[in-house]
Design a protein around this motif. Structure first.
Motif, PDB file in Angstrom:
ATOM      1  N   VAL A 154       0.846  -1.198   0.000  1.00  0.00           N
ATOM      2  CA  VAL A 154       0.000   0.000   0.000  1.00  0.00           C
ATOM      3  C   VAL A 154       0.883   1.251   0.000  1.00  0.00           C
ATOM      4  N   TYR A 162      -5.685   1.784  -2.743  1.00  0.00           N
ATOM      5  CA  TYR A 162      -6.274   0.728  -1.923  1.00  0.00           C
ATOM      6  C   TYR A 162      -7.738   1.052  -1.613  1.00  0.00           C
ATOM      7  N   PHE A 183      -5.354  -7.196  -1.958  1.00  0.00           N
ATOM      8  CA  PHE A 183      -4.963  -6.471  -0.740  1.00  0.00           C
ATOM      9  C   PHE A 183      -5.306  -7.266   0.517  1.00  0.00           C
TER      10      PHE A 183
END
Length: 277
Positions: A154, A162, A183
């Motif tokens: 990130v 994100y 993620f």
């Protein structure tokens, strides 16, 4: 000698290049009937098997000139491979790495006791996570490795990317469509918690001018590897090198330090085997 090949992994075609060493009696060469060690190179986040400034190509050719087989490959959705990058999360990257190991061990001249996994950046974390669950990996080399997958990635993509993935179902990063599953998978894997499951020898290399992944990770990794009951861990810190070892001097130091360490480990193990016999 180099061959371009395709490796199957769960319906995805992984583009790869296999480097064979020279055979003969000269320095750094192997005998034609000798079992060979193999180095498998795992690239980083949205990278390719070529590497920035041809880093992995140069590394593979150097190692091959010193008697190693080398297999470098593109993860699904990267380089020339099929698929969508990150579609299966970090688990898919681990599975693809294991498929490449399957292929490598299917080569007659490969020594199954000398399988070396070399990973850069996120590939370093993937290499470690793979080695922690796959006992066929005997030696690990980690270049500028990610330590906290979610925070580190990130940090590269940016928090807005994100948040967009979570809110919209995907986000565009350099032309790659990253989805929430990617993620989410990063939060489930913690390299520091898994490293004790790997009992082989480890080399850590990091540049002091790395602005992407902190060099402090290298020192922390080594401390934790030292806590294992088996396996040694060495580190090399390359002065003023950035995350991708840009520049001839940094790149040469990275490759030479890695090659020399592997050769020393190889000789030590062979001497030990001769002594035990």
């Amino acid at each position: 000698m180099e061959h371009h090949i395709t490796i199957q992994s769960e319906g995805i075609e992984l583009a790869a290049t296999l480097h064979y060493p020279a055979f003969g009696d000269g320095d750094g060469q192997r005998k034609a009937d000798e079992r060979l060690p193999i180095v498998i190179i795992a690239h980083g986040f949205v990278g390719t098997r070529i590497g920035i400034d041809r880093l992995f190509v140069l590394t593979a050719r150097d190692l091959a000139s010193h008697g190693y087989m080398v297999l470098r490959f593109d993860y699904g959705g990267c380089g020339e491979s099929s698929g969508d990058y990150g579609a299966g999360g970090l688990d898919a990257l681990i599975d693809q790495t294991r498929s490449v190991i399957d292929y490598a061990l299917g080569i007659d001249c490969v020594d199954p006791q000398r399988v070396i996994l070399l990973g850069h950046s996120l590939g370093g974390a993937v290499a470690l996570l793979t080695a922690a669950r796959d006992k066929r990996v005997k030696t690990l080399v980690m270049w500028s490795s990610v330590a906290y997958p979610f925070n580190d990635i990130v940090g590269i993509t940016g928090k807005k990317a994100y948040e967009q993935a979570v809110q919209s179902g995907s986000t565009d990063y350099l032309g790659y469509s990253l989805k929430p599953v990617f993620f989410e998978s990063l939060t489930r894997h913690q390299p520091f918690e898994q490293l004790r499951k790997f009992n082989g020898d480890v080399l850590l290399v990091h540049g002091t001018s790395d602005e992407v992944i902190p060099v402090d990770y290298c020192f922390l990794y080594q401390k934790l590897f030292w806590l294992r009951s088996q396996g040694q861990c060495d580190k090399e810190v390359v002065f003023q090198a950035d995350h991708t070892y840009t520049g001839g001097q940094a790149k040469e130091q990275l490759i030479s330090k890695t090659r020399d360490w592997l050769l020393v480990q190889d000789k030590r193990k062979q001497d030990w085997n001769d002594w035990t016999i």
